[in-house]
Design a protein around this motif. Structure first.
Motif, PDB file in Angstrom:
ATOM      1  N   PHE A 104       0.816  -1.224   0.000  1.00  0.00           N
ATOM      2  CA  PHE A 104       0.000   0.000   0.000  1.00  0.00           C
ATOM      3  C   PHE A 104       0.843   1.264   0.000  1.00  0.00           C
ATOM      4  CE2 PHE A 104       0.404   1.850   4.271  1.00  0.00           C
ATOM      5  CZ  PHE A 104       1.026   0.825   4.965  1.00  0.00           C
ATOM      6  N   LYS A 105       2.132   1.126   0.252  1.00  0.00           N
ATOM      7  CA  LYS A 105       2.990   2.322   0.324  1.00  0.00           C
ATOM      8  C   LYS A 105       2.991   3.079  -0.990  1.00  0.00           C
ATOM      9  CE  LYS A 105       4.385   1.035   4.427  1.00  0.00           C
ATOM     10  NZ  LYS A 105       4.130   1.738   5.669  1.00  0.00           N
ATOM     11  N   ASP A 106       2.731   2.390  -2.093  1.00  0.00           N
ATOM     12  CA  ASP A 106       2.748   3.063  -3.397  1.00  0.00           C
ATOM     13  C   ASP A 106       1.657   4.132  -3.499  1.00  0.00           C
ATOM     14  OD1 ASP A 106       4.793   1.351  -4.003  1.00  0.00           O
ATOM     15  OD2 ASP A 106       3.625   0.055  -5.326  1.00  0.00           O
ATOM     16  N   CYS A 126      14.060   7.753   3.951  1.00  0.00           N
ATOM     17  CA  CYS A 126      13.057   7.217   4.890  1.00  0.00           C
ATOM     18  C   CYS A 126      13.718   6.149   5.752  1.00  0.00           C
ATOM     19  CB  CYS A 126      11.872   6.609   4.141  1.00  0.00           C
ATOM     20  SG  CYS A 126      12.271   5.094   3.239  1.00  0.00           S
ATOM     21  N   ALA A 127      13.114   5.932   6.918  1.00  0.00           N
ATOM     22  CA  ALA A 127      13.426   4.735   7.710  1.00  0.00           C
ATOM     23  C   ALA A 127      12.336   3.741   7.370  1.00  0.00           C
ATOM     24  CB  ALA A 127      13.382   5.052   9.195  1.00  0.00           C
ATOM     25  N   SER A 128      12.653   2.457   7.442  1.00  0.00           N
ATOM     26  CA  SER A 128      11.623   1.524   6.985  1.00  0.00           C
ATOM     27  C   SER A 128      11.795   0.120   7.544  1.00  0.00           C
ATOM     28  CB  SER A 128      11.639   1.459   5.466  1.00  0.00           C
ATOM     29  OG  SER A 128      10.603   0.632   4.995  1.00  0.00           O
ATOM     30  N   THR A 129      10.662  -0.568   7.641  1.00  0.00           N
ATOM     31  CA  THR A 129      10.694  -2.005   7.901  1.00  0.00           C
ATOM     32  C   THR A 129      10.653  -2.763   6.564  1.00  0.00           C
ATOM     33  OG1 THR A 129       8.288  -2.032   8.192  1.00  0.00           O
ATOM     34  CG2 THR A 129       9.620  -1.826  10.188  1.00  0.00           C
ATOM     35  N   GLY A 130      10.835  -2.053   5.469  1.00  0.00           N
ATOM     36  CA  GLY A 130      11.051  -2.709   4.175  1.00  0.00           C
ATOM     37  C   GLY A 130      10.134  -2.311   3.038  1.00  0.00           C
ATOM     38  N   ASN A 131       8.876  -2.032   3.348  1.00  0.00           N
ATOM     39  CA  ASN A 131       7.960  -1.704   2.252  1.00  0.00           C
ATOM     40  C   ASN A 131       8.025  -0.239   1.852  1.00  0.00           C
ATOM     41  OD1 ASN A 131       6.824  -4.165   1.522  1.00  0.00           O
ATOM     42  ND2 ASN A 131       5.449  -4.142   3.295  1.00  0.00           N
ATOM     43  N   THR A 132       8.101   0.652   2.837  1.00  0.00           N
ATOM     44  CA  THR A 132       8.247   2.077   2.512  1.00  0.00           C
ATOM     45  C   THR A 132       9.514   2.267   1.692  1.00  0.00           C
ATOM     46  OG1 THR A 132       7.143   2.727   4.550  1.00  0.00           O
ATOM     47  CG2 THR A 132       8.493   4.398   3.499  1.00  0.00           C
ATOM     48  N   ASN A 177      17.052  -0.889  15.911  1.00  0.00           N
ATOM     49  CA  ASN A 177      15.717  -1.286  15.462  1.00  0.00           C
ATOM     50  C   ASN A 177      15.077  -0.178  14.610  1.00  0.00           C
ATOM     51  OD1 ASN A 177      14.775   0.639  17.265  1.00  0.00           O
ATOM     52  ND2 ASN A 177      14.393  -0.855  18.883  1.00  0.00           N
ATOM     53  N   PHE A 178      13.833  -0.408  14.181  1.00  0.00           N
ATOM     54  CA  PHE A 178      13.155   0.576  13.331  1.00  0.00           C
ATOM     55  C   PHE A 178      13.010   1.916  14.051  1.00  0.00           C
ATOM     56  CE2 PHE A 178       9.277   2.896  12.374  1.00  0.00           C
ATOM     57  CZ  PHE A 178       9.464   3.181  11.027  1.00  0.00           C
ATOM     58  N   ASP A 179      12.636   1.876  15.328  1.00  0.00           N
ATOM     59  CA  ASP A 179      12.372   3.123  16.046  1.00  0.00           C
ATOM     60  C   ASP A 179      13.640   3.989  16.120  1.00  0.00           C
ATOM     61  OD1 ASP A 179       9.581   2.538  16.641  1.00  0.00           O
ATOM     62  OD2 ASP A 179      10.347   0.979  17.962  1.00  0.00           O
ATOM     63  N   VAL A 229      -7.729  -2.614   9.618  1.00  0.00           N
ATOM     64  CA  VAL A 229      -6.412  -2.299   9.054  1.00  0.00           C
ATOM     65  C   VAL A 229      -5.314  -2.684  10.054  1.00  0.00           C
ATOM     66  CG1 VAL A 229      -6.567   0.119   9.899  1.00  0.00           C
ATOM     67  CG2 VAL A 229      -5.070  -0.402   7.974  1.00  0.00           C
ATOM     68  N   PRO A 230      -4.162  -3.190   9.570  1.00  0.00           N
ATOM     69  CA  PRO A 230      -3.059  -3.462  10.499  1.00  0.00           C
ATOM     70  C   PRO A 230      -2.464  -2.143  11.006  1.00  0.00           C
ATOM     71  CG  PRO A 230      -2.639  -4.453   8.317  1.00  0.00           C
ATOM     72  CD  PRO A 230      -3.802  -3.546   8.175  1.00  0.00           C
ATOM     73  N   GLY A 231      -1.917  -2.174  12.208  1.00  0.00           N
ATOM     74  CA  GLY A 231      -1.302  -0.968  12.772  1.00  0.00           C
ATOM     75  C   GLY A 231       0.177  -1.160  13.028  1.00  0.00           C
ATOM     76  N   ASN A 233       3.335   1.838  12.092  1.00  0.00           N
ATOM     77  CA  ASN A 233       3.686   3.233  12.361  1.00  0.00           C
ATOM     78  C   ASN A 233       2.429   4.108  12.379  1.00  0.00           C
ATOM     79  OD1 ASN A 233       5.905   4.724  13.071  1.00  0.00           O
ATOM     80  ND2 ASN A 233       6.511   5.244  10.987  1.00  0.00           N
ATOM     81  N   LEU A 234       1.306   3.528  12.002  1.00  0.00           N
ATOM     82  CA  LEU A 234      -0.047   4.083  12.104  1.00  0.00           C
ATOM     83  C   LEU A 234      -0.369   5.181  11.091  1.00  0.00           C
ATOM     84  CD1 LEU A 234      -0.382   3.905  15.991  1.00  0.00           C
ATOM     85  CD2 LEU A 234      -1.423   2.394  14.305  1.00  0.00           C
ATOM     86  N   GLY A 235       0.409   5.242  10.012  1.00  0.00           N
ATOM     87  CA  GLY A 235       0.129   6.196   8.937  1.00  0.00           C
ATOM     88  C   GLY A 235      -1.157   5.855   8.196  1.00  0.00           C
ATOM     89  N   ASN A 236      -1.348   4.575   7.900  1.00  0.00           N
ATOM     90  CA  ASN A 236      -2.543   4.175   7.169  1.00  0.00           C
ATOM     91  C   ASN A 236      -3.801   4.467   7.982  1.00  0.00           C
ATOM     92  OD1 ASN A 236      -2.804   3.275   4.570  1.00  0.00           O
ATOM     93  ND2 ASN A 236      -2.877   1.104   5.085  1.00  0.00           N
ATOM     94  N   SER A 237      -3.763   4.103   9.243  1.00  0.00           N
ATOM     95  CA  SER A 237      -4.918   4.356  10.115  1.00  0.00           C
ATOM     96  C   SER A 237      -5.226   5.845  10.151  1.00  0.00           C
ATOM     97  CB  SER A 237      -4.624   3.879  11.539  1.00  0.00           C
ATOM     98  OG  SER A 237      -4.100   2.587  11.527  1.00  0.00           O
ATOM     99  N   LYS A 294       6.802  -4.283  13.114  1.00  0.00           N
ATOM    100  CA  LYS A 294       7.621  -4.428  14.334  1.00  0.00           C
ATOM    101  C   LYS A 294       8.044  -3.015  14.775  1.00  0.00           C
ATOM    102  CE  LYS A 294      11.594  -7.008  15.954  1.00  0.00           C
ATOM    103  NZ  LYS A 294      12.779  -7.757  15.570  1.00  0.00           N
ATOM    104  N   ILE A 295       7.103  -2.297  15.364  1.00  0.00           N
ATOM    105  CA  ILE A 295       7.307  -0.883  15.683  1.00  0.00           C
ATOM    106  C   ILE A 295       6.759  -0.612  17.081  1.00  0.00           C
ATOM    107  CG2 ILE A 295       6.627   1.479  15.010  1.00  0.00           C
ATOM    108  CD1 ILE A 295       6.504   0.451  12.102  1.00  0.00           C
ATOM    109  N   GLY A 296       7.597  -0.028  17.932  1.00  0.00           N
ATOM    110  CA  GLY A 296       7.181   0.205  19.313  1.00  0.00           C
ATOM    111  C   GLY A 296       6.870   1.651  19.620  1.00  0.00           C
ATOM    112  N   LEU A 367      -5.688  -5.660   3.124  1.00  0.00           N
ATOM    113  CA  LEU A 367      -4.415  -6.399   3.092  1.00  0.00           C
ATOM    114  C   LEU A 367      -3.369  -5.432   2.546  1.00  0.00           C
ATOM    115  CD1 LEU A 367      -5.604  -9.837   1.634  1.00  0.00           C
ATOM    116  CD2 LEU A 367      -5.512  -9.089   4.018  1.00  0.00           C
ATOM    117  N   THR A 368      -2.268  -5.331   3.259  1.00  0.00           N
ATOM    118  CA  THR A 368      -1.337  -4.239   2.980  1.00  0.00           C
ATOM    119  C   THR A 368      -0.125  -4.650   2.145  1.00  0.00           C
ATOM    120  OG1 THR A 368      -0.565  -4.773   5.186  1.00  0.00           O
ATOM    121  CG2 THR A 368      -1.929  -2.784   4.946  1.00  0.00           C
ATOM    122  N   GLY A 369       0.232  -5.964   2.178  1.00  0.00           N
ATOM    123  CA  GLY A 369       1.447  -6.383   1.478  1.00  0.00           C
ATOM    124  C   GLY A 369       1.266  -7.714   0.768  1.00  0.00           C
TER     125      GLY A 369
END
Ligand code: F0G
Length: 427
Positions: A104-106, A126-132, A177-179, A229-231, A233-237, A294-296, A367-369
């Motif tokens: 969905f990042k696109d 950007c920082a990313s868990t891979g999709n961004t 980590n991502f954070d 929706v999955p949560g 970094n909560l941008g989508n929400s 995986k974001i805290g 579904l996001t990925g």
């Protein structure tokens, strides 16, 4: 927010900024008709499942600056096996994983990189868990910009890493980590000419609004009871709430669907914050095999809370086992997704069991990925070797905390023998 500004945070309250418009829309029905008509057009802006809805994201007035790879245009599937599994009469899955770079990042990145282009930025980060990062790398390549990505070392999937390398991004694997990556990239972009493209950037969220617009358009504007929706970094929400609020205020829709956000059990800072009614985010040391979420310390948590307020929504969490089984079930519907996306189906199942969701609700899960984003996870599950993470280190807990492969479908080794193959096939 001024087009030339690099500020993301309100100087008085510290909250993230929004793009705010003075919409010039008089007749929503006419605009809905225009959106529909554009699906027959071959104009580059109309082909994009983001820019087709340009009246509702009117920040770009120079269309020659738009960077698009025909994003969006993703299907909504009826998922009967998943519906039965969770206990619903019907369930619809809108699959944002069928975007050009597989997530969905696109939807957001076309808007973010277009804004970078409008500002004549030459370097984006950007920082990313891979999709961004995969998405930003692709759009930056299309725009002829340099892309710099900050990823937590060993914590993103090979498929996502491979995408960023192939799209030519400068890829920095941080020993953290991502954070921590997120904090660092914010500092660096604030002090330099580099343009930040995490979802802290409000233009990204403008693009992601079109997930909702396209969903409603595909449903002939019949508003579902609930969107799940999955949560992470909560941008989508955050962006879903903004889209729905604008549509409601502009009279495109007459009711608000509830937005339900689902987090992984040990990466659930939003859930913890809500349940403790804390005015500050209760951060966690995030642990989950669904590495995308995986974001805290999610940056958009306040906007996500706003979404829940606007839509009477809520947040919940699911276990690693629940995620893994829900993902397999999405596969059995012939759809498939990456682990983070499966939190949605798992979450619906949980909330039906606790009677917070009614079995005849009209629900769309996002579904996001794409399934192919994390083949290691899928193979491990089907071969009976998926283990939960150690809560205190990044090692997997071999022999302990095994995720049960409830719906395993392991490959079978056979000899080059017709008889043996027929026997294995049960014929
Ligand atoms: N699903 C997938 C597949 C994701 O990649 C992400 C986020 C999420 C869900 C969560 O969305 O952050 O808007 O709440 N991935 C980010 C990344 C963080 O860097 O790719 P969110």
């Amino acid at each position: 927010m001024a087009a030339s500004s690099k500020a993301y945070v309100c100087p008085s309250c510290g909250g993230l900024l929004d793009v705010v418009y003075d919409f010039q829309i008089k007749d929503p029905e006419e605009i809905k008709h225009i959106f529909l008509q554009r699906r027959l057009s071959n104009h580059p802006l109309d082909i994009s499942g983001v820019w087709r809805y340009r009246e509702l994201l009117p920040f770009c007035h120079d269309f020659s600056k738009i960077i698009s790879i025909q994003e969006g245009n993703t299907p909504i599937y009826n998922a009967p096996r998943c519906a039965k599994y969770v206990g619903l009469k019907k369930l619809y899955l809108k699959h944002q994983g069928l975007n050009p770079t597989g997530s969905f990042k696109d939807n957001g990145m076309t808007a973010g990189v277009t804004q970078a282009n409008l500002m004549n930025s030459k370097i984006v980060a950007c920082a990313s868990t891979g999709n961004t990062s995969a998405s930003m790398a692709a759009y930056a390549a299309r725009a002829g910009m340099k892309a710099v990505i900050f990823i937590p070392d060993q914590q993103i999937t090979f498929s996502k890493l491979a995408q960023s390398l192939d799209y030519g991004a400068l890829t920095l694997e941080l020993e953290g980590n991502f954070d921590e990556s997120m904090k660092l990239v914010q500092e660096i972009t604030q002090e330099s000419a580099v343009y930040l493209l995490n979802s802290i950037n409000p233009f990204r969220l403008e693009g992601q609004k079109t997930i909702i617009l396209e969903m409603l358009c595909q449903r002939d504007w019949k508003v579902p009871d609930r969107i799940v929706v999955p949560g992470g970094n909560l941008g989508n929400s955050a962006s879903f709430g903004k889209a729905l609020k604008e549509l409601y205020n502009l009279d495109f829709i007459q009711k608000m669907p509830m937005v339900t956000i689902i987090q992984a059990q040990r990466a659930n800072p939003l859930y913890k914050t809500l349940i403790h009614q804390s005015s500050q985010l209760l951060r966690v040391e995030a642990r989950t095999l669904a590495t995308a979420i995986k974001i805290g310390n999610p940056v958009s948590w306040k906007k996500a809370v706003r979404t829940m307020d606007w839509t009477q929504g809520w947040c919940d969490f699911v276990s690693e086992q629940e995620i893994a089984d829900a993902k397999a079930m999405i596969g059995l519907d012939g759809i498939g997704c990456e682990p983070a996306s499966a939190t949605t189906v798992a979450g619906i199942r949980k909330l039906i069991k606790t009677r917070e969701i009614d079995s005849d609700e009209d629900i769309v899960a996002v579904l996001t990925g794409n399934l192919l984003k994390d083949p290691d996870y899928t193979l491990s599950y089907h071969q009976g070797s998926l283990y939960e993470e150690n809560p205190y280190s990044d090692e997997l807990l071999e022999g302990k905390n095994k995720v049960q492969s409830t719906f395993a479908n392991a490959p079978i080794k056979v000899k080059v023998s017709k008889e043996e193959i027929l026997k294995t096939m049960g014929l």
